[in-house]
Design a protein around this motif. Structure first.
Motif, PDB file in Angstrom:
ATOM      1  N   THR A  29       3.517  -2.429 -19.037  1.00 46.65           N
ATOM      2  CA  THR A  29       2.562  -2.530 -17.934  1.00 46.65           C
ATOM      3  C   THR A  29       1.238  -3.071 -18.478  1.00 46.65           C
ATOM      4  O   THR A  29       1.105  -3.309 -19.676  1.00 46.65           O
ATOM      5  CB  THR A  29       2.366  -1.151 -17.250  1.00 46.65           C
ATOM      6  OG1 THR A  29       1.596  -1.337 -16.072  1.00 46.65           O
ATOM      7  CG2 THR A  29       1.675  -0.138 -18.151  1.00 46.65           C
ATOM      8  N   ARG A  37      -3.125  -3.669  -8.349  1.00 45.77           N
ATOM      9  CA  ARG A  37      -2.154  -3.129  -7.379  1.00 45.77           C
ATOM     10  C   ARG A  37      -2.538  -1.764  -6.827  1.00 45.77           C
ATOM     11  O   ARG A  37      -2.073  -1.376  -5.756  1.00 45.77           O
ATOM     12  CB  ARG A  37      -0.761  -3.000  -8.013  1.00 45.77           C
ATOM     13  CG  ARG A  37      -0.148  -4.287  -8.459  1.00 45.77           C
ATOM     14  CD  ARG A  37       0.242  -5.147  -7.258  1.00 45.77           C
ATOM     15  NE  ARG A  37       0.846  -6.392  -7.684  1.00 45.77           N
ATOM     16  CZ  ARG A  37       2.053  -6.793  -7.334  1.00 45.77           C
ATOM     17  NH1 ARG A  37       2.799  -6.075  -6.538  1.00 45.77           N
ATOM     18  NH2 ARG A  37       2.503  -7.948  -7.773  1.00 45.77           N
ATOM     19  N   ARG A 152       7.756   2.965 -15.005  1.00 40.40           N
ATOM     20  CA  ARG A 152       6.429   2.332 -14.914  1.00 40.40           C
ATOM     21  C   ARG A 152       5.937   2.230 -13.470  1.00 40.40           C
ATOM     22  O   ARG A 152       4.735   2.150 -13.217  1.00 40.40           O
ATOM     23  CB  ARG A 152       6.427   0.950 -15.570  1.00 40.40           C
ATOM     24  CG  ARG A 152       7.237  -0.079 -14.827  1.00 40.40           C
ATOM     25  CD  ARG A 152       7.075  -1.452 -15.427  1.00 40.40           C
ATOM     26  NE  ARG A 152       7.846  -2.430 -14.649  1.00 40.40           N
ATOM     27  CZ  ARG A 152       7.768  -3.723 -14.816  1.00 40.40           C
ATOM     28  NH1 ARG A 152       6.975  -4.220 -15.742  1.00 40.40           N
ATOM     29  NH2 ARG A 152       8.482  -4.539 -14.073  1.00 40.40           N
ATOM     30  N   ASN A 220       7.324   0.460  -2.284  1.00 39.61           N
ATOM     31  CA  ASN A 220       7.076  -0.545  -1.258  1.00 39.61           C
ATOM     32  C   ASN A 220       7.238  -0.021   0.160  1.00 39.61           C
ATOM     33  O   ASN A 220       6.401  -0.249   1.030  1.00 39.61           O
ATOM     34  CB  ASN A 220       8.101  -1.670  -1.455  1.00 39.61           C
ATOM     35  CG  ASN A 220       7.416  -2.945  -1.787  1.00 39.61           C
ATOM     36  OD1 ASN A 220       6.414  -3.241  -1.163  1.00 39.61           O
ATOM     37  ND2 ASN A 220       7.932  -3.675  -2.746  1.00 39.61           N
ATOM     38  N   ASN A 257      -3.774   4.706  -3.304  1.00 40.29           N
ATOM     39  CA  ASN A 257      -3.804   3.286  -3.629  1.00 40.29           C
ATOM     40  C   ASN A 257      -4.993   2.671  -2.875  1.00 40.29           C
ATOM     41  O   ASN A 257      -5.109   2.843  -1.660  1.00 40.29           O
ATOM     42  CB  ASN A 257      -2.473   2.665  -3.157  1.00 40.29           C
ATOM     43  CG  ASN A 257      -2.359   1.219  -3.534  1.00 40.29           C
ATOM     44  OD1 ASN A 257      -3.309   0.452  -3.415  1.00 40.29           O
ATOM     45  ND2 ASN A 257      -1.178   0.838  -3.985  1.00 40.29           N
ATOM     46  N   ASN A 284      -3.770   9.334  -8.245  1.00 40.35           N
ATOM     47  CA  ASN A 284      -3.230  10.042  -7.080  1.00 40.35           C
ATOM     48  C   ASN A 284      -2.918  11.479  -7.490  1.00 40.35           C
ATOM     49  O   ASN A 284      -2.037  11.712  -8.317  1.00 40.35           O
ATOM     50  CB  ASN A 284      -1.958   9.314  -6.606  1.00 40.35           C
ATOM     51  CG  ASN A 284      -1.289  10.001  -5.424  1.00 40.35           C
ATOM     52  OD1 ASN A 284      -1.671  11.092  -5.009  1.00 40.35           O
ATOM     53  ND2 ASN A 284      -0.267   9.357  -4.883  1.00 40.35           N
TER      54      ASN A 284
HETATM   55  O1  UT7 Z   1       0.820   9.647  -2.392  1.00 39.74           O
HETATM   56  C1  UT7 Z   1       1.511   9.518  -1.228  1.00 39.74           C
HETATM   57  C2  UT7 Z   1       2.326   8.361  -0.977  1.00 39.74           C
HETATM   58  N1  UT7 Z   1       2.318   7.334  -1.957  1.00 39.74           N
HETATM   59  C3  UT7 Z   1       1.886   6.119  -1.620  1.00 39.74           C
HETATM   60  O2  UT7 Z   1       1.376   5.920  -0.566  1.00 39.74           O
HETATM   61  C4  UT7 Z   1       2.123   5.020  -2.606  1.00 39.74           C
HETATM   62  C5  UT7 Z   1       2.639   3.794  -1.891  1.00 39.74           C
HETATM   63  N2  UT7 Z   1       3.040   2.695  -2.747  1.00 39.74           N
HETATM   64  C6  UT7 Z   1       2.204   1.994  -3.560  1.00 39.74           C
HETATM   65  O3  UT7 Z   1       1.056   2.335  -3.718  1.00 39.74           O
HETATM   66  C7  UT7 Z   1       2.717   0.747  -4.204  1.00 39.74           C
HETATM   67  O4  UT7 Z   1       3.958   0.412  -3.609  1.00 39.74           O
HETATM   68  C8  UT7 Z   1       2.900   0.840  -5.750  1.00 39.74           C
HETATM   69  C9  UT7 Z   1       1.544   0.892  -6.434  1.00 39.74           C
HETATM   70  C10 UT7 Z   1       3.727   2.059  -6.103  1.00 39.74           C
HETATM   71  C11 UT7 Z   1       3.632  -0.400  -6.255  1.00 39.74           C
HETATM   72  O5  UT7 Z   1       2.916  -1.574  -5.898  1.00 39.74           O
HETATM   73  P1  UT7 Z   1       3.618  -2.797  -5.165  1.00 39.74           P
HETATM   74  O6  UT7 Z   1       2.606  -3.835  -4.997  1.00 39.74           O
HETATM   75  O7  UT7 Z   1       4.313  -2.260  -3.937  1.00 39.74           O
HETATM   76  O8  UT7 Z   1       4.658  -3.260  -6.253  1.00 39.74           O
HETATM   77  P2  UT7 Z   1       6.247  -3.399  -6.128  1.00 39.74           P
HETATM   78  O9  UT7 Z   1       6.892  -2.041  -6.190  1.00 39.74           O
HETATM   79  O10 UT7 Z   1       6.593  -4.287  -4.983  1.00 39.74           O
HETATM   80  O11 UT7 Z   1       6.589  -4.152  -7.462  1.00 39.74           O
HETATM   81  C12 UT7 Z   1       6.133  -5.503  -7.684  1.00 39.74           C
HETATM   82  C13 UT7 Z   1       6.463  -5.892  -9.102  1.00 39.74           C
HETATM   83  C14 UT7 Z   1       7.925  -5.621  -9.478  1.00 39.74           C
HETATM   84  O12 UT7 Z   1       8.346  -6.677 -10.317  1.00 39.74           O
HETATM   85  P3  UT7 Z   1       9.222  -7.891  -9.744  1.00 39.74           P
HETATM   86  O13 UT7 Z   1      10.466  -7.260  -9.180  1.00 39.74           O
HETATM   87  O14 UT7 Z   1       8.364  -8.533  -8.683  1.00 39.74           O
HETATM   88  O15 UT7 Z   1       9.450  -8.749 -10.941  1.00 39.74           O
HETATM   89  C15 UT7 Z   1       7.844  -4.375 -10.285  1.00 39.74           C
HETATM   90  O16 UT7 Z   1       8.904  -4.236 -11.211  1.00 39.74           O
HETATM   91  O17 UT7 Z   1       5.670  -5.151 -10.021  1.00 39.74           O
HETATM   92  C16 UT7 Z   1       6.532  -4.538 -11.003  1.00 39.74           C
HETATM   93  N3  UT7 Z   1       5.899  -3.291 -11.435  1.00 39.74           N
HETATM   94  C17 UT7 Z   1       5.044  -3.226 -12.462  1.00 39.74           C
HETATM   95  N4  UT7 Z   1       4.573  -4.168 -13.297  1.00 39.74           N
HETATM   96  C18 UT7 Z   1       3.694  -3.775 -14.233  1.00 39.74           C
HETATM   97  C19 UT7 Z   1       6.045  -2.070 -10.895  1.00 39.74           C
HETATM   98  N5  UT7 Z   1       5.273  -1.187 -11.566  1.00 39.74           N
HETATM   99  C20 UT7 Z   1       4.649  -1.877 -12.551  1.00 39.74           C
HETATM  100  C21 UT7 Z   1       3.728  -1.539 -13.558  1.00 39.74           C
HETATM  101  N6  UT7 Z   1       3.275  -2.507 -14.363  1.00 39.74           N
HETATM  102  N7  UT7 Z   1       3.269  -0.280 -13.708  1.00 39.74           N
END
Ligand code: UT7
Length: 327
Positions: A29, A37, A152, A220, A257, A284
């Motif tokens: 990460t 993000r 991650r 997501n 977030n 969080n």
């Molecule tokens: O607390 C109560 C409820 N919780 C929430 O409300 C949280 C809601 N969700 C979120 O805040 C976001 O969905 C996250 C912060 C968890 C994730 O952000 P996102 O913009 O939705 O990312 P994503 O899950 O769509 O992942 C995008 C990309 C993926 O890679 P590919 O498939 O596009 O190549 C992930 O594998 O980011 C990758 N990724 C990371 N990369 C670097 C996921 N986590 C990480 C990381 N570092 N830590």
């Protein structure tokens, strides 16, 4: 019904700081990904010896001092947590004992990140009935203890801390909790779950090997529900109070977030500069995020007597809730 208001707040955060750079060393990460993000730069984590009640006792002492009350004055104790010290006895009973309180009713509620708001509504109605005067509501978590440090997509999000609010009757009917709504939708429970350790999947070598005792989140999907449900709850709470987003002085949403918080503010037509932000320094903390942010806002002078405060939370269950308060 007698209206109630928050007469004192307190919080406690553990000392150990985990930065994004620390995560860069452990996982694939980057500070850049986490910051853009989520808005998180660092979070506080407990040590192996610290548990949720330890944080609560300190936060509770500070809230009592702020409210100018003694432990004997408290009539009911409620703790919102998904990381209790044990499945039972409740963390509230442990706090009741450690703070030398009377044999008052003390119980925990499990509504994940919305738990503190659920606690506020329970306390408001108990005070409203006229049978109880002062109620202590904690939102407290040691999420580090149920974080999958190999995942991650979730590990970088969570932090530990405890916040406490003491509610009492409001002499001035214009001051206090003006409106409230709370909700659930269990059909979406699997979006955010700790699957192991309960009666469905009791602890076993298998549940440990499969990492079932940690938080599992479909980020997501959860994100989309967070934005729409928090937005609607905020609009409904403002309407019920006869106010609009323009009337809000301070907006404290659940801090999961930064992007969710900003989208929610836009939906509720609250100016972005009114959004109170702690997610950058604490991450969080589930049920602890709202009461800790409230305490910070009192301490730094953001929240003043008469301020219109909008609270809004969303989390596992799914659960969500919003409140409008004249401070
Ligand atoms: O607390 C109560 C409820 N919780 C929430 O409300 C949280 C809601 N969700 C979120 O805040 C976001 O969905 C996250 C912060 C968890 C994730 O952000 P996102 O913009 O939705 O990312 P994503 O899950 O769509 O992942 C995008 C990309 C993926 O890679 P590919 O498939 O596009 O190549 C992930 O594998 O980011 C990758 N990724 C990371 N990369 C670097 C996921 N986590 C990480 C990381 N570092 N830590």
């Amino acid at each position: 019904m007698i209206n109630s208001r928050i007469i004192g707040t307190g919080s406690y955060l553990p000392e150990k700081v985990i930065t994004n750079q620390d995560w860069e060393k452990r996982l694939d990460t980057s500070d850049e990904w986490i910051t853009t993000r989520t808005g998180i730069k660092e979070r506080k984590w407990t040590t192996a010896e610290q548990a949720t009640s330890d944080l609560c006792v300190e936060a509770g002492k500070r809230a009592l001092a702020a409210a100018k009350l003694n432990p004997d004055d408290i009539d009911v104790l409620i703790t919102a947590t998904i990381t209790p010290d044990h499945a039972f006895p409740s963390t509230s009973c442990i706090i009741q004992h450690r703070m030398n309180m009377r044999t008052i009713p003390a119980f925990d509620i499990a509504a994940a990140c919305t738990g503190f708001l659920y606690g506020l509504e329970i306390a408001r109605n108990l005070i409203g009935s006229g049978r109880y005067k002062y109620i202590m509501v904690f939102g407290a978590e040691c999420l580090s203890k149920i974080t999958d440090v190999q995942d991650r997509s979730s590990a970088v999000l969570f932090g530990d801390g405890a916040g406490c609010a003491i509610l009492g009757p409001s002499e001035d009917p214009q001051r206090g909790i003006l409106s409230f709504n709370w909700h659930s939708d269990g059909s979406l429970g699997k979006l955010l779950i700790q699957p192991g350790g309960g009666s469905r999947n009791p602890a076993s070598h298998e549940t440990v090997d499969k990492r079932m005792h940690t938080i599992q989140m479909l980020g997501n999907e959860t994100y989309k529900h967070a934005v729409s449900k928090m937005g609607q709850a905020a609009v409904d709470a403002l309407n019920a109070a006869g106010l609009t987003g323009k009337d809000v002085d301070v907006f404290i949403p659940h801090q999961a977030n930064l992007r969710i918080m900003q989208s929610t503010a836009k939906r509720a037509k609250v100016a972005l500069e009114k959004v109170y932000i702690t997610v950058d320094k604490y991450g969080n903390m589930s049920a602890a995020t709202v009461p800790i942010a409230m305490d910070d806002a009192v301490k730094d002078g953001t929240l003043k007597p008469g301020s219109i405060l909008l609270l809004d939370a969303f989390g596992g269950g799914l659960t969500w809730a919003a409140a409008v308060i004249r401070w």
